[in-house]
Design a protein around this motif. Structure first.
Motif, PDB file in Angstrom:
ATOM      1  N   ASN A  30       0.824  -1.221   0.000  1.00  0.00           N
ATOM      2  CA  ASN A  30       0.000   0.000   0.000  1.00  0.00           C
ATOM      3  C   ASN A  30       0.854   1.265   0.000  1.00  0.00           C
ATOM      4  O   ASN A  30       0.637   2.192   0.799  1.00  0.00           O
ATOM      5  N   LEU A  31       1.822   1.286  -0.876  1.00  0.00           N
ATOM      6  CA  LEU A  31       2.765   2.414  -0.900  1.00  0.00           C
ATOM      7  C   LEU A  31       2.059   3.752  -1.090  1.00  0.00           C
ATOM      8  O   LEU A  31       2.490   4.768  -0.542  1.00  0.00           O
ATOM      9  N   GLU A  32       0.991   3.739  -1.881  1.00  0.00           N
ATOM     10  CA  GLU A  32       0.307   4.998  -2.180  1.00  0.00           C
ATOM     11  C   GLU A  32      -0.346   5.612  -0.951  1.00  0.00           C
ATOM     12  O   GLU A  32      -0.722   6.793  -0.964  1.00  0.00           O
ATOM     13  N   THR A  33      -0.464   4.848   0.120  1.00  0.00           N
ATOM     14  CA  THR A  33      -1.102   5.367   1.334  1.00  0.00           C
ATOM     15  C   THR A  33      -0.079   5.899   2.341  1.00  0.00           C
ATOM     16  O   THR A  33      -0.468   6.466   3.369  1.00  0.00           O
ATOM     17  N   LEU A  34       1.193   5.702   2.063  1.00  0.00           N
ATOM     18  CA  LEU A  34       2.231   6.055   3.034  1.00  0.00           C
ATOM     19  C   LEU A  34       2.649   7.512   2.907  1.00  0.00           C
ATOM     20  O   LEU A  34       2.723   8.057   1.798  1.00  0.00           O
ATOM     21  N   PRO A  35       2.956   8.161   4.038  1.00  0.00           N
ATOM     22  CA  PRO A  35       3.498   9.523   3.985  1.00  0.00           C
ATOM     23  C   PRO A  35       4.937   9.492   3.448  1.00  0.00           C
ATOM     24  O   PRO A  35       5.586   8.447   3.411  1.00  0.00           O
ATOM     25  N   THR A  36       5.402  10.647   3.068  1.00  0.00           N
ATOM     26  CA  THR A  36       6.739  10.737   2.464  1.00  0.00           C
ATOM     27  C   THR A  36       7.810  10.157   3.379  1.00  0.00           C
ATOM     28  O   THR A  36       8.700   9.424   2.930  1.00  0.00           O
ATOM     29  N   ALA A  37       7.741  10.470   4.653  1.00  0.00           N
ATOM     30  CA  ALA A  37       8.766   9.987   5.584  1.00  0.00           C
ATOM     31  C   ALA A  37       8.836   8.465   5.599  1.00  0.00           C
ATOM     32  O   ALA A  37       9.913   7.876   5.635  1.00  0.00           O
ATOM     33  N   ALA A  38       7.687   7.814   5.545  1.00  0.00           N
ATOM     34  CA  ALA A  38       7.658   6.356   5.556  1.00  0.00           C
ATOM     35  C   ALA A  38       8.187   5.781   4.250  1.00  0.00           C
ATOM     36  O   ALA A  38       8.875   4.752   4.239  1.00  0.00           O
ATOM     37  N   LEU A  39       7.885   6.426   3.137  1.00  0.00           N
ATOM     38  CA  LEU A  39       8.410   5.982   1.848  1.00  0.00           C
ATOM     39  C   LEU A  39       9.942   6.048   1.842  1.00  0.00           C
ATOM     40  O   LEU A  39      10.622   5.100   1.435  1.00  0.00           O
ATOM     41  N   LEU A  40      10.460   7.162   2.300  1.00  0.00           N
ATOM     42  CA  LEU A  40      11.914   7.340   2.300  1.00  0.00           C
ATOM     43  C   LEU A  40      12.590   6.373   3.260  1.00  0.00           C
ATOM     44  O   LEU A  40      13.647   5.798   2.947  1.00  0.00           O
ATOM     45  N   ALA A  41      11.988   6.182   4.422  1.00  0.00           N
ATOM     46  CA  ALA A  41      12.564   5.259   5.401  1.00  0.00           C
ATOM     47  C   ALA A  41      12.577   3.831   4.858  1.00  0.00           C
ATOM     48  O   ALA A  41      13.541   3.079   5.048  1.00  0.00           O
ATOM     49  N   GLY A  42      11.500   3.435   4.177  1.00  0.00           N
ATOM     50  CA  GLY A  42      11.442   2.095   3.615  1.00  0.00           C
ATOM     51  C   GLY A  42      12.478   1.882   2.530  1.00  0.00           C
ATOM     52  O   GLY A  42      13.147   0.838   2.487  1.00  0.00           O
ATOM     53  N   MET A  43      12.628   2.860   1.639  1.00  0.00           N
ATOM     54  CA  MET A  43      13.637   2.749   0.589  1.00  0.00           C
ATOM     55  C   MET A  43      15.037   2.683   1.182  1.00  0.00           C
ATOM     56  O   MET A  43      15.876   1.871   0.769  1.00  0.00           O
ATOM     57  N   ASN A  44      15.274   3.519   2.167  1.00  0.00           N
ATOM     58  CA  ASN A  44      16.583   3.530   2.811  1.00  0.00           C
ATOM     59  C   ASN A  44      16.874   2.211   3.516  1.00  0.00           C
ATOM     60  O   ASN A  44      18.008   1.709   3.481  1.00  0.00           O
ATOM     61  N   GLN A  45      15.848   1.634   4.126  1.00  0.00           N
ATOM     62  CA  GLN A  45      16.015   0.348   4.803  1.00  0.00           C
ATOM     63  C   GLN A  45      16.473  -0.730   3.820  1.00  0.00           C
ATOM     64  O   GLN A  45      17.396  -1.500   4.103  1.00  0.00           O
ATOM     65  N   LEU A  46      15.839  -0.772   2.668  1.00  0.00           N
ATOM     66  CA  LEU A  46      16.221  -1.760   1.671  1.00  0.00           C
ATOM     67  C   LEU A  46      17.591  -1.448   1.057  1.00  0.00           C
ATOM     68  O   LEU A  46      18.384  -2.360   0.797  1.00  0.00           O
ATOM     69  N   ASP A  47      17.862  -0.180   0.839  1.00  0.00           N
ATOM     70  CA  ASP A  47      19.144   0.195   0.240  1.00  0.00           C
ATOM     71  C   ASP A  47      20.324  -0.257   1.098  1.00  0.00           C
ATOM     72  O   ASP A  47      21.408  -0.540   0.579  1.00  0.00           O
ATOM     73  N   GLN A  48      20.125  -0.326   2.393  1.00  0.00           N
ATOM     74  CA  GLN A  48      21.224  -0.720   3.280  1.00  0.00           C
ATOM     75  C   GLN A  48      21.631  -2.185   3.097  1.00  0.00           C
ATOM     76  O   GLN A  48      22.700  -2.594   3.549  1.00  0.00           O
ATOM     77  N   THR A  49      20.808  -2.961   2.415  1.00  0.00           N
ATOM     78  CA  THR A  49      21.158  -4.361   2.164  1.00  0.00           C
ATOM     79  C   THR A  49      22.078  -4.518   0.950  1.00  0.00           C
ATOM     80  O   THR A  49      22.675  -5.578   0.755  1.00  0.00           O
ATOM     81  N   VAL A  50      22.190  -3.475   0.141  1.00  0.00           N
ATOM     82  CA  VAL A  50      22.938  -3.590  -1.117  1.00  0.00           C
ATOM     83  C   VAL A  50      24.432  -3.818  -0.898  1.00  0.00           C
ATOM     84  O   VAL A  50      25.020  -4.717  -1.516  1.00  0.00           O
ATOM     85  N   PRO A  51      25.118  -3.049  -0.035  1.00  0.00           N
ATOM     86  CA  PRO A  51      26.552  -3.298   0.137  1.00  0.00           C
ATOM     87  C   PRO A  51      26.882  -4.712   0.599  1.00  0.00           C
ATOM     88  O   PRO A  51      27.900  -5.274   0.196  1.00  0.00           O
ATOM     89  N   LEU A  52      26.009  -5.309   1.425  1.00  0.00           N
ATOM     90  CA  LEU A  52      26.242  -6.683   1.860  1.00  0.00           C
ATOM     91  C   LEU A  52      26.127  -7.644   0.684  1.00  0.00           C
ATOM     92  O   LEU A  52      26.912  -8.600   0.563  1.00  0.00           O
ATOM     93  N   ALA A  53      25.163  -7.398  -0.187  1.00  0.00           N
ATOM     94  CA  ALA A  53      25.019  -8.241  -1.369  1.00  0.00           C
ATOM     95  C   ALA A  53      26.253  -8.148  -2.251  1.00  0.00           C
ATOM     96  O   ALA A  53      26.727  -9.146  -2.805  1.00  0.00           O
ATOM     97  N   VAL A  54      26.788  -6.940  -2.381  1.00  0.00           N
ATOM     98  CA  VAL A  54      28.021  -6.762  -3.156  1.00  0.00           C
ATOM     99  C   VAL A  54      29.185  -7.465  -2.468  1.00  0.00           C
ATOM    100  O   VAL A  54      30.009  -8.125  -3.106  1.00  0.00           O
ATOM    101  N   GLN A  55      29.250  -7.352  -1.149  1.00  0.00           N
ATOM    102  CA  GLN A  55      30.318  -8.023  -0.397  1.00  0.00           C
ATOM    103  C   GLN A  55      30.318  -9.521  -0.665  1.00  0.00           C
ATOM    104  O   GLN A  55      31.366 -10.138  -0.822  1.00  0.00           O
ATOM    105  N   ASN A  56      29.137 -10.105  -0.725  1.00  0.00           N
ATOM    106  CA  ASN A  56      29.043 -11.544  -0.970  1.00  0.00           C
ATOM    107  C   ASN A  56      29.594 -11.940  -2.335  1.00  0.00           C
ATOM    108  O   ASN A  56      29.968 -13.103  -2.553  1.00  0.00           O
ATOM    109  N   ALA A  57      29.635 -10.974  -3.258  1.00  0.00           N
ATOM    110  CA  ALA A  57      30.101 -11.255  -4.613  1.00  0.00           C
ATOM    111  C   ALA A  57      31.564 -10.871  -4.832  1.00  0.00           C
ATOM    112  O   ALA A  57      32.058 -10.966  -5.959  1.00  0.00           O
TER     113      ALA A  57
END
Length: 274
Positions: free
Chosen positions: A11-38
């Motif tokens: 339900n992304l369309e129902t979320l306020p901006t702060a929640a959208l940004l926090a969610g994207m940032n939360q997922l983005d933090q997993t990227v360096p670990l994925a790169v580390q594994n490779a």
């Protein structure tokens, strides 16, 4: 394909901006670990690049959409950063250069076009082709890698799903498994970030190994604007312990930090390793 798995955020369309940004940032933090594994896979591909480019070969990127644009960006940044010829790293995007700015729908589905696009560069066995495809199933990339491998080029890839057809088509796959996107299937997000990180590593590590960095300085960078000229002056000031006017004059005379350092060393006495 995990990149196509439904988002864990609903339900992304129902979320306020702060929640959208926090969610994207939360997922983005997993990227360096994925790169580390490779990292072991990235290392293997860098070693191939060092050997081939050091012997006069070139690096070609092929990709479609975001993946293709990232390859073009990385290739275009190598000459100003490392002072290498523009022909040493070349980015090719499905649909041609116009696709950099505006999507060319369907171009990625042509399995023979990448190899045709590469022919204008007279590719040869000493070159390296790296296919970039978040999904790992792009026909443009698969066909290009298969043809290049048959022609004797070294082949690698950067993909964001495990066990992909693209990875199977090349000798040196890099698989950075980034998982579901914040917006389902939008691989311009985490997958695109991961690909950018890997491309940074590939060319930066390669050109460091090939002597295009001294200490931690871009001594071969192109002095193409005031900012870079000032950076070059600071490099000379720090390295040689000289004042800004003398550094500016050395840079003006020789047009390169590396050449200015060598010229100063020759005048001063024993040669400084370059």
């Amino acid at each position: 394909m995990t990149t196509e798995t439904p988002s864990t955020f609903q339900n992304l369309e129902t979320l306020p901006t702060a929640a959208l940004l926090a969610g994207m940032n939360q997922l983005d933090q997993t990227v360096p670990l994925a790169v580390q594994n490779a990292l072991p896979q990235i290392e293997a591909l860098v070693e191939v690049l060092v050997a081939r480019l050091g012997a006069g070969g070139r690096l070609f990127y092929i990709g479609a959409g975001t993946s293709g644009r990232l390859g073009v960006v990385d290739a275009s940044e190598c000459p100003p950063t490392f002072g290498v010829p523009a022909s040493m790293v070349v980015g090719i995007i499905a649909g041609g250069d116009g696709a950099i700015r505006q999507a060319v729908e369907g171009a990625e589905d042509n399995a023979t076009q990448a190899w045709a696009d590469l022919q204008q560069f007279n590719v040869a066995a000493q070159d390296v082709l790296v296919g970039i495809a978040a999904s790992g199933r792009t026909p443009y990339v698969i066909g290009g890698l298969q043809a290049a491998r048959a022609a004797g080029l070294a082949t690698g890839c950067v993909v964001c799903n495990a066990g992909s057809v693209v990875a199977a088509a090349c000798e040196f796959p890099v698989e950075v498994v980034t998982g579901p996107e914040f917006v389902t299937g939008s691989t311009r997000l985490k997958a695109g970030t991961a690909q950018k990180l890997v491309l940074n590593m590939l060319t930066t590590a390669t050109f460091i190994r090939l002597g295009r960095v001294r200490g931690n300085k871009m001594v071969d960078m192109q002095l193409s604007n005031d900012k870079l000229v000032e950076r070059g002056q600071r490099m000379l000031m720090d390295e040689l312990g000289i004042a800004q006017p003398q550094a500016a004059e050395l840079l003006r005379q020789h047009g390169s930090v590396r050449v200015a350092l060598a010229a100063h060393a020759q005048q001063a006495g024993p040669a400084i390793e370059n």
